[in-house]
Design a protein around this motif. Structure first.
Motif, PDB file in Angstrom:
ATOM      1  N   GLY A  47       0.796  -1.223   0.000  1.00 40.91           N
ATOM      2  CA  GLY A  47       0.000   0.000   0.000  1.00 40.91           C
ATOM      3  C   GLY A  47       0.821   1.262   0.000  1.00 40.91           C
ATOM      4  N   GLY A  48       2.137   1.131   0.103  1.00 42.99           N
ATOM      5  CA  GLY A  48       3.004   2.294   0.087  1.00 42.99           C
ATOM      6  C   GLY A  48       3.465   2.736   1.456  1.00 42.99           C
ATOM      7  N   GLN A  49       2.934   2.127   2.545  1.00 40.11           N
ATOM      8  CA  GLN A  49       3.352   2.518   3.882  1.00 40.11           C
ATOM      9  C   GLN A  49       4.776   2.033   4.145  1.00 40.11           C
ATOM     10  N   ARG A  50       5.557   2.933   4.699  1.00 39.98           N
ATOM     11  CA  ARG A  50       6.930   2.567   5.046  1.00 39.98           C
ATOM     12  C   ARG A  50       6.932   1.788   6.354  1.00 39.98           C
ATOM     13  N   VAL A  51       7.481   0.584   6.325  1.00 41.93           N
ATOM     14  CA  VAL A  51       7.582  -0.225   7.544  1.00 41.93           C
ATOM     15  C   VAL A  51       8.720   0.289   8.408  1.00 41.93           C
ATOM     16  N   PHE A  52       9.883   0.480   7.822  1.00 44.70           N
ATOM     17  CA  PHE A  52      11.002   1.090   8.527  1.00 44.70           C
ATOM     18  C   PHE A  52      12.043   1.525   7.507  1.00 44.70           C
ATOM     19  N   SER A  53      12.917   2.384   7.959  1.00 47.49           N
ATOM     20  CA  SER A  53      14.070   2.819   7.174  1.00 47.49           C
ATOM     21  C   SER A  53      15.298   2.644   8.040  1.00 47.49           C
ATOM     22  N   TYR A  54      16.360   2.129   7.451  1.00 46.94           N
ATOM     23  CA  TYR A  54      17.545   1.839   8.249  1.00 46.94           C
ATOM     24  C   TYR A  54      18.797   2.288   7.502  1.00 46.94           C
ATOM     25  N   VAL A  55      19.727   2.866   8.263  1.00 47.38           N
ATOM     26  CA  VAL A  55      21.057   3.184   7.761  1.00 47.38           C
ATOM     27  C   VAL A  55      22.003   3.060   8.935  1.00 47.38           C
ATOM     28  N   PRO A  56      23.179   2.442   8.763  1.00 43.09           N
ATOM     29  CA  PRO A  56      24.128   2.322   9.877  1.00 43.09           C
ATOM     30  C   PRO A  56      24.486   3.678  10.454  1.00 43.09           C
ATOM     31  N   LYS A  57      24.546   3.743  11.777  1.00 41.64           N
ATOM     32  CA  LYS A  57      24.803   5.012  12.460  1.00 41.64           C
ATOM     33  C   LYS A  57      26.246   5.462  12.246  1.00 41.64           C
ATOM     34  N   GLY A  58      26.379   6.765  12.005  1.00 41.88           N
ATOM     35  CA  GLY A  58      27.702   7.359  11.915  1.00 41.88           C
ATOM     36  C   GLY A  58      28.479   7.010  10.671  1.00 41.88           C
ATOM     37  N   TYR A  59      27.823   6.496   9.654  1.00 36.63           N
ATOM     38  CA  TYR A  59      28.531   6.086   8.446  1.00 36.63           C
ATOM     39  C   TYR A  59      27.843   6.659   7.205  1.00 36.63           C
ATOM     40  N   SER A  60      28.619   6.764   6.155  1.00 37.25           N
ATOM     41  CA  SER A  60      28.076   7.088   4.839  1.00 37.25           C
ATOM     42  C   SER A  60      28.474   5.930   3.932  1.00 37.25           C
ATOM     43  N   LEU A  61      27.572   4.968   3.839  1.00 34.73           N
ATOM     44  CA  LEU A  61      27.891   3.703   3.196  1.00 34.73           C
ATOM     45  C   LEU A  61      26.982   3.448   2.012  1.00 34.73           C
ATOM     46  N   ALA A  62      27.424   2.571   1.142  1.00 35.19           N
ATOM     47  CA  ALA A  62      26.630   2.132  -0.003  1.00 35.19           C
ATOM     48  C   ALA A  62      26.208   0.678   0.214  1.00 35.19           C
ATOM     49  N   ILE A  63      24.992   0.372  -0.208  1.00 34.56           N
ATOM     50  CA  ILE A  63      24.509  -1.006  -0.134  1.00 34.56           C
ATOM     51  C   ILE A  63      24.996  -1.763  -1.359  1.00 34.56           C
ATOM     52  N   GLN A  64      25.537  -2.957  -1.127  1.00 33.20           N
ATOM     53  CA  GLN A  64      26.075  -3.752  -2.229  1.00 33.20           C
ATOM     54  C   GLN A  64      25.085  -4.819  -2.703  1.00 33.20           C
ATOM     55  N   LYS A  65      24.501  -5.560  -1.780  1.00 36.37           N
ATOM     56  CA  LYS A  65      23.546  -6.606  -2.126  1.00 36.37           C
ATOM     57  C   LYS A  65      22.537  -6.755  -0.999  1.00 36.37           C
ATOM     58  N   LEU A  66      21.352  -7.254  -1.352  1.00 35.54           N
ATOM     59  CA  LEU A  66      20.366  -7.593  -0.326  1.00 35.54           C
ATOM     60  C   LEU A  66      19.594  -8.827  -0.776  1.00 35.54           C
ATOM     61  N   LYS A  67      19.158  -9.616   0.226  1.00 34.73           N
ATOM     62  CA  LYS A  67      18.497 -10.887  -0.064  1.00 34.73           C
ATOM     63  C   LYS A  67      17.601 -11.260   1.104  1.00 34.73           C
ATOM     64  N   TRP A  68      16.381 -11.735   0.792  1.00 37.20           N
ATOM     65  CA  TRP A  68      15.442 -12.178   1.814  1.00 37.20           C
ATOM     66  C   TRP A  68      15.748 -13.616   2.224  1.00 37.20           C
ATOM     67  N   LYS A  69      15.514 -13.903   3.491  1.00 35.30           N
ATOM     68  CA  LYS A  69      15.503 -15.286   3.948  1.00 35.30           C
ATOM     69  C   LYS A  69      14.249 -15.962   3.398  1.00 35.30           C
ATOM     70  N   PRO A  70      14.289 -17.247   3.083  1.00 39.06           N
ATOM     71  CA  PRO A  70      13.114 -17.895   2.474  1.00 39.06           C
ATOM     72  C   PRO A  70      11.828 -17.764   3.276  1.00 39.06           C
ATOM     73  N   ASN A  71      11.908 -17.685   4.615  1.00 40.38           N
ATOM     74  CA  ASN A  71      10.685 -17.529   5.406  1.00 40.38           C
ATOM     75  C   ASN A  71      10.283 -16.076   5.596  1.00 40.38           C
ATOM     76  N   GLY A  72      11.050 -15.135   5.053  1.00 39.08           N
ATOM     77  CA  GLY A  72      10.702 -13.727   5.117  1.00 39.08           C
ATOM     78  C   GLY A  72      10.928 -13.066   6.450  1.00 39.08           C
ATOM     79  N   GLN A  73      11.559 -13.730   7.410  1.00 40.77           N
ATOM     80  CA  GLN A  73      11.758 -13.146   8.733  1.00 40.77           C
ATOM     81  C   GLN A  73      12.959 -12.225   8.792  1.00 40.77           C
ATOM     82  N   LEU A  74      13.954 -12.460   7.951  1.00 38.85           N
ATOM     83  CA  LEU A  74      15.178 -11.667   7.977  1.00 38.85           C
ATOM     84  C   LEU A  74      15.527 -11.189   6.577  1.00 38.85           C
TER      85      LEU A  74
END
Length: 793
Positions: A47-74
């Protein structure tokens, strides 16, 4: 015939451009994870609602890869600081931080996450449901078949008996304000310790991370480290390689990697399929999930215990800072003017009622009622929080730890040889001794903290009384009232506190770092002091004969416990590492600038019987034409060892236009995002080898002695005509709403197949329902044109 339009489930405009390579659809829930170009991770509902937004504290970093766990918990997210963070989809907190700075590879190029059955025979029995049903159903059916065929085995049943669920839940810990602070909320603690997964005893989670230097890192159950493996050592022919895609199937321990051998100085690249045989899964069988899950629980408990230790040290430090400043100030004054100290001055005042002038000035003008309240609050809350942390957090965690270690110890004694599992009964005995020692320290501190709290209560009452007495005028009635209050003071406990805990607490030494504490425990040694010696010293301590010096501190014991656990885990990992074997690389393409788009492993019927088949979708560009190649590699797997039975390829050539993206929807269809003359199509093409669909891909065998690109040059490709594109389209973007897609992300969950389409401005996306009738109507359209040659060879 006009193309079928899919139903739009959601669409949204973003405020930040996202990286088109960092888009992931949750496999079990309607959640979209997106990595922005500024390094922020955002999780949205449909629906467009943001669940959460996350960025490591105190850093200016780039995301390289992301992947869901098969059960969707992580959600696994690799940042450019060489730390991969596993983030809970429920709380948005970091559950695990995996530091790979020692791996030598600065860039994560592939994250794979799969679930494998530990009893493969039960999983393969009967009709295969690997691809047509959710994984939970596959595991459930495998368990039923396994239980029907299983003979009575009391030791096995006792080993797998669930006892932890009957224990009370662990309490949450105060927040420390750090990224790795995962025990400060009930959802996080429950997700780590109290998830009752009925499939946990029948399967094992395998997480794989690939780096740009060809290193593969494997973990089990999110946090159990199996180790790192260098592909160039195992495969001398691939000295320069980086994994780019991963595929697995729940019913086999063999995984598949798509490996790219391109370099910055050499634009030509070769794409290989490398089978990865995890033989330890089939070798350890049904006991693997037990050992790996219990080891993971112990790792989490160790983190929890260490966090409790940190909180205990913080509470003790904060409770002593303010009182120590008050005592230090008056001590300096008394030493300078009266040649005494605060202990003697307070003892003299409590016994005789005579107050030194310096003491009176300190009570009336410096400490005052306000200072007394601050002192009382700091000390009382400190003792109470210490008692609460030990009673509600540390001791229950130690009970769980003792239970888990005892189960592993019993399992090691049951096995005639531990060569298969890497367990050592003597090492686990040492771990139990350390846990018992830590329990003894916790009970001692808990008991002494209660005693000192009672003593301080008497001291606080007396101190407030003396402030009133010294500030009052003896000539008025208020002094008489103050004298009457003197009768309610417990002078025995007051004097004990003045002589003891006010300046030197008997529990303070347990919270000190081992570097500044005169202890006879050396954490670098393999063994701690004998239990008899420790018990004797604690007995003397409890009788008031000895001090805490010479006794182990919280930091020393938890450090020793961590060392012992790491040694146990290392032995288990070393056993598993011997069961990791790389198969023979299979060259797919080394010309025409091939790009890997998607990868999938199915279990299906072939011309020579049922087998595991790896499908790889690759885009190649020849003289300006965009072509889609789908490779079909059939594997023979026997005893956990794989071999290549056949390699086949099907090539689709488009007369005009370009392929933007492609991905496998399920075990039947592959979706292709195709653009031609500002019009984009979502093409649903059957790719399975045994399908009878009229628009199916048709494979040709690639001889093993022939390179794939040579076979490609010598064979005719399937030409997709405009009419074929129209009839294979499930949705068409004609540009009327200025939406031009460049990327698709597919969720092939049964009953909820959907695709997320990203616009070229990287600020808008739409989600379409693939079960809204488009595919069914496409199949109906295929039946109508069944007798027509829509795809000429």
């Amino acid at each position: 015939m006009p193309a079928v339009s899919l139903h739009v489930l959601a669409e949204k405009s973003l405020h930040q451009q996202i990286n088109p390579e960092l888009l992931a659809y949750c496999p079990t829930m309607d959640l979209l994870a997106m990595g922005a170009k500024d390094g922020h991770l955002n999780l949205f509902r449909l629906g467009g609602q943001r669940v959460f937004s996350y960025v490591p504290k105190g850093y200016s970093l780039a995301i390289q890869k992301l992947k869901w766990k098969p059960n969707g918990q992580l959600l696994a997210v690799a940042w450019s600081d060489q730390i991969t963070r596993l983030i809970s989809s429920d709380s948005g907190k970091v559950v695990h931080q995996l530091d790979f700075s020692a791996e030598g590879g600065s860039h994560v190029t592939c994250i794979g996450w799969g679930t494998n059955l530990t009893d493969l025979k039960a999983g393969m029995g009967g009709e295969t449901k690997t691809n047509r049903h959710p994984l939970e159903e596959v595991l459930g059916e495998a368990a039923k078949r396994h239980m029907r065929d299983l003979e009575s085995d009391l030791p096995r049943e006792l080993a797998l008996l669930d006892i932890e669920s009957s224990l009370p839940k662990l309490s949450i810990l105060p927040s420390a304000g750090k990224d790795e602070d995962i025990f400060s909320s009930r959802p996080s603690v429950d997700a780590i310790f109290h998830v009752n997964d009925p499939t946990a005893e029948k399967s094992v989670d395998v997480m794989l991370l690939g780096f740009d230097n060809g290193t593969i890192h494997i973990r089990l159950y999110d946090s159990f480290d199996l180790g790192s493996f260098e592909m160039k050592k195992a495969l001398p022919s691939l000295q320069i390689c980086r994994p780019v895609l991963h595929a697995s199937n729940s019913c086999t321990s063999t995984h598949a990697l798509l490996v790219d051998t391109a370099t910055a100085s050499n634009s030509s690249q070769g794409l290989y399929i490398v089978p990865l045989d995890l033989k330890f899964i089939s070798g350890m069988g049904q006991y693997l999930s037990f050992i790996a899950s219990k080891s993971t629980q112990l790792q989490n408990l160790l983190r929890y215990i260490d966090q409790v230790r940190v909180q205990l040290q913080l509470e003790w430090k904060s409770s002593q800072d303010l009182p120590s400043r008050f005592v230090r100030n008056i001590n300096e004054t008394l030493a300078e003017k009266s040649q005494t100290n605060i202990i003697q001055a307070m003892y003299h005042l409590a016994v005789t009622g005579n107050c030194y002038p310096e003491m009176k000035e300190w009570l009336v003008e410096i400490l005052t009622e306000r200072g007394h309240k601050r002192w009382e609050k700091a000390t009382t809350s400190g003792y109470e929080n210490i008692r609460k942390l030990i009673h509600q957090c540390l001791l229950p965690a130690l009970e769980r730890c003792n239970l888990l270690v005892s189960r592993l110890r019993g399992f090691s004694r049951y096995q005639p040889s531990n060569a298969l599992f890497g367990l050592s009964t003597s090492e686990l005995d040492g771990v139990l001794d350390t846990v018992h020692c830590l329990t003894l320290v916790a009970h001692t501190v808990l008991r002494q903290a209660g005693i000192e709290l009672q003593q301080f209560s008497a001291f606080s009452t007396w101190l407030r009384h003396e402030i009133d007495v010294q500030a009052s005028d003896p000539s008025i009635s208020s002094a008489d009232d103050a004298v009457e209050k003197d009768t309610i003071i417990d002078y025995a406990r007051l004097l004990e506190y003045i002589q003891g805990a006010m300046t030197v607490s008997r529990i303070g030494g347990f919270f000190q770092p081992h570097t500044s504490h005169n202890s006879q425990i050396d954490v670098s040694k393999k063994e701690m002091l004998p239990n008899a010696v420790i018990a004797e010293r604690f007995s003397e301590y409890n009788k008031g004969i000895g001090t805490e010096k010479g006794l182990p501190t919280f930091e020393e014991i938890t450090g020793k416990l961590g060392q012992q656990f790491q040694h146990v885990f290392k032995r288990i990992s070393a056993t598993g590492q011997r069961g990791v074997v790389f198969g023979r690389p299979i060259l797919l393409a080394s010309k025409y600038q091939p790009t890997g788009l998607d990868m999938r492993m199915n279990y299906e019927k072939t011309d020579s019987g049922e087998a595991f088949v790896v499908y790889v979708a690759i885009e190649v560009k020849i003289t300006g034409h965009s072509m889609l190649q789908v490779y079909r590699v059939t594997l023979d797997i026997e005893g956990g060892v794989s071999s290549t039975r056949a390699v086949e390829v099907s090539t689709i050539k488009f007369a005009a236009g370009s392929i933007k993206d492609a991905g496998f929807v399920d075990d039947e269809f592959i979706m292709v995002l195709f653009n031609n003359e500002d019009i984009s199509h979502l093409l649903m093409i059957p790719y399975k080898g045994q399908t009878t669909h009229p628009f199916r891909l048709r494979y040709r065998t690639v001889p093993q002695e022939t390179k794939a690109e040579e076979c490609l040059a010598s064979m005719d490709s399937i030409d997709f005509t405009r009419e074929a594109i129209t009839n294979c389209s499930s949705h068409t973007f004609d540009g009327t709403d200025k939406f031009s897609p460049v990327r698709i992300e597919i969720n092939g969950r049964k009953g909820r197949r959907a695709v997320c389409v990203l616009d070229r401005d990287l600020l808008r996306y739409k989600v379409f329902d693939l079960d809204s009738g488009g595919v069914d109507e496409l199949e109906a359209a295929g039946s109508e044109y069944e007798n027509e040659d829509m795809m000429s060879e």
